[in-house]
Enzyme design. Structure first.
Site, PDB file in Angstrom:
ATOM      1  N   CYS A   2      41.622  58.472  52.932  1.00  0.00           N
ATOM      2  CA  CYS A   2      41.669  59.924  53.092  1.00  0.00           C
ATOM      3  C   CYS A   2      42.538  60.597  52.030  1.00  0.00           C
ATOM      4  O   CYS A   2      43.530  60.029  51.574  1.00  0.00           O
ATOM      5  CB  CYS A   2      42.200  60.358  54.449  1.00  0.00           C
ATOM      6  SG  CYS A   2      41.354  59.563  55.823  1.00  0.00           S
ATOM      7  N   ARG A  27      39.236  59.089  47.439  1.00  0.00           N
ATOM      8  CA  ARG A  27      39.956  58.452  48.542  1.00  0.00           C
ATOM      9  C   ARG A  27      39.121  58.367  49.819  1.00  0.00           C
ATOM     10  O   ARG A  27      39.571  57.819  50.825  1.00  0.00           O
ATOM     11  CB  ARG A  27      41.246  59.222  48.847  1.00  0.00           C
ATOM     12  CG  ARG A  27      42.183  59.307  47.668  1.00  0.00           C
ATOM     13  CD  ARG A  27      43.364  60.168  48.001  1.00  0.00           C
ATOM     14  NE  ARG A  27      44.283  59.470  48.872  1.00  0.00           N
ATOM     15  CZ  ARG A  27      45.304  58.745  48.462  1.00  0.00           C
ATOM     16  NH1 ARG A  27      45.531  58.630  47.173  1.00  0.00           N
ATOM     17  NH2 ARG A  27      46.088  58.145  49.308  1.00  0.00           N
ATOM     18  N   TRP A  74      38.052  59.100  55.053  1.00  0.00           N
ATOM     19  CA  TRP A  74      37.463  57.760  55.076  1.00  0.00           C
ATOM     20  C   TRP A  74      37.729  57.267  56.492  1.00  0.00           C
ATOM     21  O   TRP A  74      38.883  57.035  56.872  1.00  0.00           O
ATOM     22  CB  TRP A  74      38.130  56.860  54.046  1.00  0.00           C
ATOM     23  CG  TRP A  74      37.516  55.498  53.975  1.00  0.00           C
ATOM     24  CD1 TRP A  74      36.383  55.153  53.312  1.00  0.00           C
ATOM     25  CD2 TRP A  74      37.994  54.299  54.601  1.00  0.00           C
ATOM     26  NE1 TRP A  74      36.116  53.807  53.487  1.00  0.00           N
ATOM     27  CE2 TRP A  74      37.095  53.263  54.269  1.00  0.00           C
ATOM     28  CE3 TRP A  74      39.085  53.984  55.408  1.00  0.00           C
ATOM     29  CZ2 TRP A  74      37.259  51.957  54.707  1.00  0.00           C
ATOM     30  CZ3 TRP A  74      39.244  52.675  55.852  1.00  0.00           C
ATOM     31  CH2 TRP A  74      38.333  51.683  55.493  1.00  0.00           C
ATOM     32  N   ASN A  98      46.554  61.078  56.550  1.00  0.00           N
ATOM     33  CA  ASN A  98      46.066  59.904  55.835  1.00  0.00           C
ATOM     34  C   ASN A  98      46.855  58.714  56.359  1.00  0.00           C
ATOM     35  O   ASN A  98      48.084  58.758  56.353  1.00  0.00           O
ATOM     36  CB  ASN A  98      46.281  60.100  54.326  1.00  0.00           C
ATOM     37  CG  ASN A  98      46.115  58.814  53.539  1.00  0.00           C
ATOM     38  OD1 ASN A  98      45.306  57.972  53.908  1.00  0.00           O
ATOM     39  ND2 ASN A  98      46.873  58.669  52.472  1.00  0.00           N
ATOM     40  N   GLY A  99      46.158  57.671  56.828  1.00  0.00           N
ATOM     41  CA  GLY A  99      46.864  56.496  57.348  1.00  0.00           C
ATOM     42  C   GLY A  99      46.332  56.139  58.721  1.00  0.00           C
ATOM     43  O   GLY A  99      45.242  56.578  59.109  1.00  0.00           O
ATOM     44  N   GLU A 479      33.257  38.159  40.996  1.00  0.00           N
ATOM     45  CA  GLU A 479      33.228  39.587  40.660  1.00  0.00           C
ATOM     46  C   GLU A 479      31.780  40.097  40.598  1.00  0.00           C
ATOM     47  O   GLU A 479      31.478  41.201  41.062  1.00  0.00           O
ATOM     48  CB  GLU A 479      33.961  39.800  39.324  1.00  0.00           C
ATOM     49  CG  GLU A 479      33.824  41.178  38.684  1.00  0.00           C
ATOM     50  CD  GLU A 479      34.370  42.338  39.508  1.00  0.00           C
ATOM     51  OE1 GLU A 479      34.915  42.104  40.590  1.00  0.00           O
ATOM     52  OE2 GLU A 479      34.197  43.482  39.074  1.00  0.00           O
ATOM     53  N   LYS A 483      30.322  43.115  42.859  1.00  0.00           N
ATOM     54  CA  LYS A 483      29.688  44.313  42.273  1.00  0.00           C
ATOM     55  C   LYS A 483      28.326  44.543  42.910  1.00  0.00           C
ATOM     56  O   LYS A 483      27.978  45.662  43.254  1.00  0.00           O
ATOM     57  CB  LYS A 483      29.497  44.176  40.749  1.00  0.00           C
ATOM     58  CG  LYS A 483      30.725  44.284  39.888  1.00  0.00           C
ATOM     59  CD  LYS A 483      31.215  45.703  39.693  1.00  0.00           C
ATOM     60  CE  LYS A 483      32.309  46.023  40.677  1.00  0.00           C
ATOM     61  NZ  LYS A 483      33.649  45.644  40.337  1.00  0.00           N
ATOM     62  N   GLU A 486      28.669  45.783  46.637  1.00  0.00           N
ATOM     63  CA  GLU A 486      29.135  47.152  46.876  1.00  0.00           C
ATOM     64  C   GLU A 486      28.178  48.192  46.330  1.00  0.00           C
ATOM     65  O   GLU A 486      28.085  49.291  46.876  1.00  0.00           O
ATOM     66  CB  GLU A 486      30.580  47.374  46.426  1.00  0.00           C
ATOM     67  CG  GLU A 486      30.841  47.364  44.958  1.00  0.00           C
ATOM     68  CD  GLU A 486      32.322  47.586  44.613  1.00  0.00           C
ATOM     69  OE1 GLU A 486      33.039  48.260  45.354  1.00  0.00           O
ATOM     70  OE2 GLU A 486      32.751  47.087  43.570  1.00  0.00           O
ATOM     71  N   HIS A 502      28.459  21.131  47.977  1.00  0.00           N
ATOM     72  CA  HIS A 502      29.235  20.844  49.188  1.00  0.00           C
ATOM     73  C   HIS A 502      28.841  21.747  50.359  1.00  0.00           C
ATOM     74  O   HIS A 502      29.603  21.878  51.311  1.00  0.00           O
ATOM     75  CB  HIS A 502      30.728  20.980  48.895  1.00  0.00           C
ATOM     76  CG  HIS A 502      31.214  19.987  47.883  1.00  0.00           C
ATOM     77  ND1 HIS A 502      31.324  18.647  48.162  1.00  0.00           N
ATOM     78  CD2 HIS A 502      31.562  20.124  46.585  1.00  0.00           C
ATOM     79  CE1 HIS A 502      31.741  17.998  47.085  1.00  0.00           C
ATOM     80  NE2 HIS A 502      31.889  18.877  46.109  1.00  0.00           N
ATOM     81  N   LYS A 602      37.642  54.730  46.651  1.00  0.00           N
ATOM     82  CA  LYS A 602      38.216  54.195  45.414  1.00  0.00           C
ATOM     83  C   LYS A 602      39.606  53.627  45.657  1.00  0.00           C
ATOM     84  O   LYS A 602      39.980  52.613  45.098  1.00  0.00           O
ATOM     85  CB  LYS A 602      38.266  55.325  44.366  1.00  0.00           C
ATOM     86  CG  LYS A 602      38.762  54.895  43.004  1.00  0.00           C
ATOM     87  CD  LYS A 602      37.736  54.050  42.298  1.00  0.00           C
ATOM     88  CE  LYS A 602      38.213  53.527  40.968  1.00  0.00           C
ATOM     89  NZ  LYS A 602      37.475  52.308  40.601  1.00  0.00           N
TER      90      LYS A 602
HETATM   91  O1  M6R Z   1      43.147  50.083  42.973  1.00  0.00           O
HETATM   92  P1  M6R Z   1      43.139  48.594  43.207  1.00  0.00           P
HETATM   93  O2  M6R Z   1      42.888  47.829  41.957  1.00  0.00           O
HETATM   94  O3  M6R Z   1      44.354  48.126  43.950  1.00  0.00           O
HETATM   95  O4  M6R Z   1      41.894  48.351  44.156  1.00  0.00           O
HETATM   96  C1  M6R Z   1      41.610  47.086  44.653  1.00  0.00           C
HETATM   97  C2  M6R Z   1      40.231  47.027  45.259  1.00  0.00           C
HETATM   98  O5  M6R Z   1      40.126  47.928  46.327  1.00  0.00           O
HETATM   99  C3  M6R Z   1      39.148  47.353  44.233  1.00  0.00           C
HETATM  100  O6  M6R Z   1      39.229  46.519  43.122  1.00  0.00           O
HETATM  101  C4  M6R Z   1      37.750  47.214  44.860  1.00  0.00           C
HETATM  102  O7  M6R Z   1      37.507  45.886  45.184  1.00  0.00           O
HETATM  103  C5  M6R Z   1      36.689  47.776  43.912  1.00  0.00           C
HETATM  104  N1  M6R Z   1      35.900  48.766  44.598  1.00  0.00           N
HETATM  105  C6  M6R Z   1      35.757  46.752  43.369  1.00  0.00           C
HETATM  106  O8  M6R Z   1      34.814  47.305  42.519  1.00  0.00           O
END
Ligand code: M6R
Length: 607
Positions: A2, A27, A74, A98-99, A479, A483, A486, A502, A602
């Site tokens: 948020c 956020r 959020w 927020n929280g 990674e 990607k 998400e 395994h 984000k």
């Molecule tokens: O801002 P940060 O690097 O601490 O964020 C960590 C993760 O939330 C962030 O890398 C998230 O996994 C991304 N959306 C991946 O693309």
């Protein structure tokens, strides 16, 4: 997560609050709302969905008032709908939060027994009723703040507005960030400097446990012990300019394309090629004597940390442990005296990472952070900050932040390897020279990006995708899978190539896509065997390799993408691009929301 904002002005605060909310959308974007005070009454508009929906609502039913608060949500407690959207109102009281208020259940029961009717499923609503309860008892704003802070547990940044006090806002922070902005004839409260930057550059950050009463022309801050304190006012470097997409369709596309340039900037911050010398910020300990480094991060930043472990152990012979931020505090890890902990975060606000940092500090570790947002909480709480120069990353999916983190981490490994006397100057130069030439190789991959379209078209129909990599590129496989998940909502898993046999190999059947990240390196032949195993079971293999690797294969997979040849040491940076591009083009095929995928934000500021 948020984003929250509050403003007291001489004219209508609505345009500035909206502008702040647009900049806070990273956020959370499940719902949004604004409440203002107008001639002694509270007026509020809320909408489910992104800020654009709230703007529509405001066009239909405009708001006007000189004191106001806004929120972009959020969802944590309660579905993302209008009823659960903030601000929450209880009589004359409006609250944005927020929280997570962890004791909301007990408070809810208590407030219901006092006659309060609960309208929402949120944890925040109890804060609004609690403030009303104390306000109705005749408490002053200061006393109300003391009372509610005593009652609330969990994490919060709160901004509170009471209709009987036009021109005044109350705010508090515990674990969630909050900044005060000083404008001309206006005062602001917001989640970060980014939200406030178009309105003012003069910012004061509240410290953990602080609470404040903000008036049009005065500000009083108290610490967690209710002692009045001053917090420094600084000029933020954050730009107030609107960040646009330029010629690109999405921020992600733009950010992918910025990588050659921003990796170049980041490298020049850590290495001087003319003098062939490293420029890593000084730490308060001798890296040569460091017993162990603990790296902690979340999501993509965690994968950067995994790759750093290979570099720091391989080059600098330094024992490294890498921890997922949300787990670090709970496993009572052995942190040696004189040890150091490195926290990697794009935003510098991920709460899991911040709490891990505080835990490491309590355990006496030197705190280093690698961050992209330099006025962030993690940066402010670190002993030494290494800064990636990726520039603002807007798309939720991390791309350029990740590759600049990798560039910085390899520089750190080379520097510490020399300080630990295990890497000679010539070898160090070879690696740094290869790194310096990397932006050209990256640009080459981007110049040829259209070739991903056809492959993406085919993979977009998949239900599951497996990513495999070995050694330095095992984290690249993780990674790549992250990607894809998400951005396209396709289930994907990354595995160490040798681990397939395994168990996960049971997943393979005719047509299952398998993305192999396999530059020609010392492990290539073993990875090639894993590739054959996948092909033998009908897997549709997408191979990312270089000329040498591709030539060594006798069975050619369905899709082969030839990458420029680079020193294997820097390959995780180069091979990050194709996995980003593949996920991006698959998302385009599927028509998902590339920059703001569902359920995500984000900056993740809840635990
Ligand atoms: O801002 P940060 O690097 O601490 O964020 C960590 C993760 O939330 C962030 O890398 C998230 O996994 C991304 N959306 C991946 O693309």
């Amino acid at each position: 997560m948020c984003g929250i904002i509050g403003m007291i002005g001489k004219t209508s605060v609505v345009p500035s609050i909206l502008e702040g909310l647009r900049r806070l959308e990273y956020r959370g974007y499940d719902s949004a709302g604004i409440a203002v005070l107008n001639q002694g009454t509270t007026d509020r508009r809320r909408a489910a969905g992104k800020i654009a929906k709230l703007e529509n609502e405001l066009r239909k039913k405009p708001l006007d008032g000189n004191t106001g608060i806004g929120h972009t949500r959020w969802a944590t407690h309660g579905v993302p709908n209008v009823v659960n959207a903030h601000p929450h109102v209880s009589g004359a009281v409006s609250v944005v939060h927020n929280g997570i208020i962890e004791n909301h259940k007990q408070l809810r029961e208590e407030l219901v027994s006092l006659g309060f009717a609960m309208e929402t499923e949120t944890d925040t609503e109890v804060a609004a009723h609690l403030v009303k309860y104390y306000h109705d008892q005749g408490l002053t704003p200061e006393k109300i703040m003391r009372a509610i802070i005593d009652r609330l547990s969990g994490a919060y940044a709160l901004v509170i507005m009471i209709a009987d006090y036009p021109g005044m806002l109350m705010a508090a922070r515990k674990s969630s960030p909050l900044a005060i902005g000083f404008g001309n004839n206006a005062m602001f409260v917001g989640s970060d400097a980014l939200a406030l930057a178009p309105m003012t550059r003069r910012i004061s950050y509240l410290e953990d446990g602080d609470w404040t009463i903000v008036n049009q022309d005065s500000l009083t801050i108290y610490n967690s012990k209710n002692v009045q304190v001053e917090r420094p006012v600084s000029l933020t470097e954050v730009s107030g300019a609107l960040i646009g997409k330029g010629k690109y369709r999405h921020f992600m596309d733009k950010e992918i394309h910025e990588q050659p340039e921003v990796i170049g900037y980041t490298l020049s911050a850590f290495y001087d090629p003319n003098l062939n010398c490293m420029k890593i910020p000084k730490v308060a300990f001798n890296p040569g004597l460091l017993p162990k480094l603990t790296i902690v991060a979340a999501g993509t930043s965690y994968y950067a940390g995994m790759i750093a472990k290979y570099w720091l152990e391989g080059l600098a012979r330094l024992p490294v442990e890498v921890d997922i931020a949300s787990e670090f505090r709970y496993r009572n890890s052995v942190l040696p005296d004189g040890g150091a902990a490195l926290f990697i975060s794009q935003s510098g606000e991920s709460l899991d990472t911040l709490m891990a940092l505080r835990h490491a500090r309590e355990k006496g570790q030197h705190i280093i952070s690698l961050i992209n947002v330099d006025e962030s909480t993690i940066a402010r709480e670190s002993d030494v900050v290494l800064k990636t120069l990726a520039g603002p990353e807007i798309s939720v999916a991390s791309t350029k932040a990740y590759t600049t983190q990798l560039a910085a981490l390899l520089c750190l490994a080379v520097d510490w390897a020399q300080k630990r006397n295990v890497l000679d100057k010539k070898k160090a130069f070879e690696i740094m020279d290869e790194l310096s030439r990397l932006p050209t190789a990256l640009a080459k991959v981007l110049a040829d990006k259209e070739r991903w379209n056809a492959c993406a078209h085919e993979l977009a129909g998949a239900r599951d995708v497996i990513y495999l990599g070995r050694g330095l590129n095992f984290p690249t496989a993780l990674e790549g899978a992250l990607k894809l998940k998400e951005l396209s909502y396709i289930h994907a898993e990354g595995y160490a190539a040798g681990e397939m046999k395994h168990g996960p190999i049971a997943l393979l059947d005719e047509g299952m896509p398998v993305v192999m990240v396999a530059p020609y390196d010392e492990w290539f032949d073993k990875t090639a065997s894993n590739l054959k195993e996948a092909l033998a079971r009908g897997g549709r293999v997408v191979l990312l390799s270089d000329k040498e690797g591709i030539e060594r294969l006798d069975d050619k997979p369905a899709w082969v993408f030839e990458m420029p040849k680079v020193n294997p040491m820097v390959s995780p940076i180069l091979y990050a691009l194709p996995v980003q591009l593949l996920a991006y083009y698959i998302a385009l095929e599927k028509g998902t929301d590339v920059d703001q995928p569902r359920n995500l934000a984000k900056s993740v500021t809840v635990e």
